[in-house]
Design an enzyme around this catalytic site. Structure first.
Site, PDB file in Angstrom:
ATOM      1  CE  LYS A 167      -1.322   3.949  -2.625  1.00  0.00           C
ATOM      2  NZ  LYS A 167      -1.085   2.245  -2.646  1.00  0.00           N
ATOM      3  CG  HIS A 182      -1.892   0.962   1.362  1.00  0.00           C
ATOM      4  ND1 HIS A 182      -2.775   1.430   0.227  1.00  0.00           N
ATOM      5  CD2 HIS A 182      -2.209   1.782   2.189  1.00  0.00           C
ATOM      6  CE1 HIS A 182      -3.598   2.571   0.462  1.00  0.00           C
ATOM      7  NE2 HIS A 182      -3.088   2.575   1.904  1.00  0.00           N
ATOM      8  CG  HIS A 202      -2.899   7.216  -2.303  1.00  0.00           C
ATOM      9  ND1 HIS A 202      -3.421   6.145  -2.989  1.00  0.00           N
ATOM     10  CD2 HIS A 202      -3.192   7.065  -0.937  1.00  0.00           C
ATOM     11  CE1 HIS A 202      -4.093   5.464  -2.175  1.00  0.00           C
ATOM     12  NE2 HIS A 202      -3.898   6.023  -1.008  1.00  0.00           N
ATOM     13  CD  GLU A 250       1.695  -2.086   3.269  1.00  0.00           C
ATOM     14  OE1 GLU A 250       1.463  -2.776   2.231  1.00  0.00           O
ATOM     15  OE2 GLU A 250       1.777  -0.812   2.961  1.00  0.00           O
ATOM     16  CG  PHE A 274      -9.628   7.620   4.904  1.00  0.00           C
ATOM     17  CD1 PHE A 274      -8.245   7.283   5.300  1.00  0.00           C
ATOM     18  CD2 PHE A 274      -9.967   8.885   4.580  1.00  0.00           C
ATOM     19  CE1 PHE A 274      -7.322   8.359   5.385  1.00  0.00           C
ATOM     20  CE2 PHE A 274      -8.758   9.969   4.449  1.00  0.00           C
ATOM     21  CZ  PHE A 274      -7.625   9.461   5.003  1.00  0.00           C
TER      22      PHE A 274
END
Length: 416
Positions: free
Chosen positions: A336, A304, A341, A315, A402
């Site tokens: 990313k 991520h 992102h 993570e 989120f």
């Protein structure tokens, strides 16, 4: 026995390339697509940078007249879908369209349209609002436009789980084929949220990097000790998923196999991950089990890796829970760091990157990684700054959103 599902087509629109080949070449070269925002005036904002999609002409994929009735996020959706279907070589005339489906989501929807129409309402009143406002803004429309554009009449859904959206859509598409409800699915996510109101919202919750406006390409620093927030990106990606026997029957080129999926939630906070890292670890473990594998079979993690303090730490904690001492031997890198992102579009783009990692035996780097955060135990192999040649038999691609949404897929080399 679950049906086996393979990947036969890829499509992307990203800050580092608007087609798969360009995207991949720039990804393994460690090229950043983050720069000063060109789409609008940023003088009122602290954040001046983003990963914008460059030189994108939607009329290559959508009729110009129809395109005016679509938000930018829907333009991206049709573009990546057309790329992936062409790559897969699927001709709707040779298929039962009711067996061809779409699961493509967006975390925010048509927020560019929302802002434009809101300003128009304030300036000129309700009579000036476009009759296309609602169908341009609602988040199911990227998937709907793909179905309309291609004539695919099977299951058509749009899952919304914030930054986990693209990965959740891929997992749901996998289940749709495994349960026999479709033979082929276009799956992934797209986002077009580089606009003033979205940036102001993330900026005010202190989620964005605001200390690198003078050096945009160094702003996204996943896992680095100096990481200070994510950089907004836009675009997305999809993969074509196909039931194995269907793919073999038509002589399709098979990139890899989508072998496992899992999802869960932290049930902890609306934006912050649970610092214990428990549920992401449970999610990773469940995805690996769903693939019929063990943690020892995983050779790479497409992380991520947002470049925010808590997400990156979470993570790493989760990875150590699953892999134990072997966590130090499993390369983990963040796309990313180069694209920013892509929010709901991240999972789709990163699935494409993970497939290409397996196919080419090259792991993309995490750029801007220079200082180990030893104090927080951020000491894993993040493939710093340079791509690495390495055989990858099976890989995880993880995204967390989120609201505590966690989603993980397992992609492995295809073996007949």
């Amino acid at each position: 026995m679950k049906k086996r599902v393979v990947i036969t087509g890829l499509g992307v629109v990203t800050p580092i390339g608007n087609d798969v080949e360009t995207f991949w070449n720039n990804l393994i070269a460690g090229k950043s697509g983050i720069d000063t925002i060109k789409a609008f005036d940023t003088s009122a904002l602290k954040t001046k940078i983003a990963g914008e999609v460059k030189n994108f002409d939607y009329t290559q994929y959508v009729d110009k007249k129809e395109g005016r009735k679509m938000d930018r996020v829907a333009h991206f959706a049709v573009a990546v879908a057309r790329q992936a279907v062409a790559d897969a070589g699927i001709d709707v005339a040779q298929e039962n369209p009711a067996r061809l489906g779409v699961c493509v989501g967006t975390g925010i929807g048509g927020i560019i349209t929302f802002l434009e129409q809101s300003l128009k309402y304030g300036e000129r009143g309700p009579g000036r609002i476009s009759p296309f406002f609602i169908p341009m803004e609602i988040p199911n429309m990227p998937a709907a436009h793909i179905g309309i554009a291609l004539g695919w009449k099977g299951p058509n859904t749009a899952i919304v789980t914030a930054c986990a959206t693209g990965t959740n859509c891929i997992g749901d598409a996998l289940r749709t084929i495994q349960y026999g409800d479709a033979d082929v699915m276009i799956a992934g996510g797209v986002e077009a949220a580089v606009n003033p109101i979205a940036i102001a919202g993330f900026e005010n919750m202190k989620a964005l990097c605001t200390d690198s406006n003078e050096n945009p390409q160094a702003a996204s620093r996943p896992f680095d000790k100096t990481r200070s927030g994510f950089v907004m990106g836009e675009g997305g990606g999809v993969i074509v998923l196909e039931e194995l026997e269907h793919a073999k029957k038509r002589g399709a080129h098979i990139y890899a196999e989508l072998a496992g999926f899992a999802m869960n939630t932290d049930a902890y906070h609306i934006t912050a991950p649970d610092p214990a890292g428990e549920m992401p670890a449970v999610c990773m473990e469940a995805a690996i089990k769903d693939a019929g594998l063990t943690p020892d079979d995983i050779d790479y993690i497409n992380a991520h890796g947002t470049s925010t303090h808590r997400n990156d730490l979470n993570e790493v904690i989760a990875s150590k829970k699953i892999f134990g001492e072997r966590a130090y031997k499993v390369p983990m890198s963040s796309n990313k760091s180069m694209t920013g992102h892509l929010l709901g579009g991240a999972g789709g783009m990163e699935a494409v990157a993970t497939v290409l990692t397996i196919v080419n035996g090259i792991i993309p780097p995490t750029i801007n990684y220079h200082e180990v955060d030893a104090e927080d135990g951020m000491d894993l192999d993040f493939v710093p700054n340079e791509a690495r040649k390495q055989d990858v038999r099976a890989a995880l691609s993880s995204n967390f959103g989120f609201g505590g949404h966690n989603a993980v897929i397992v992609i492995r080399k295809y073996e007949a």
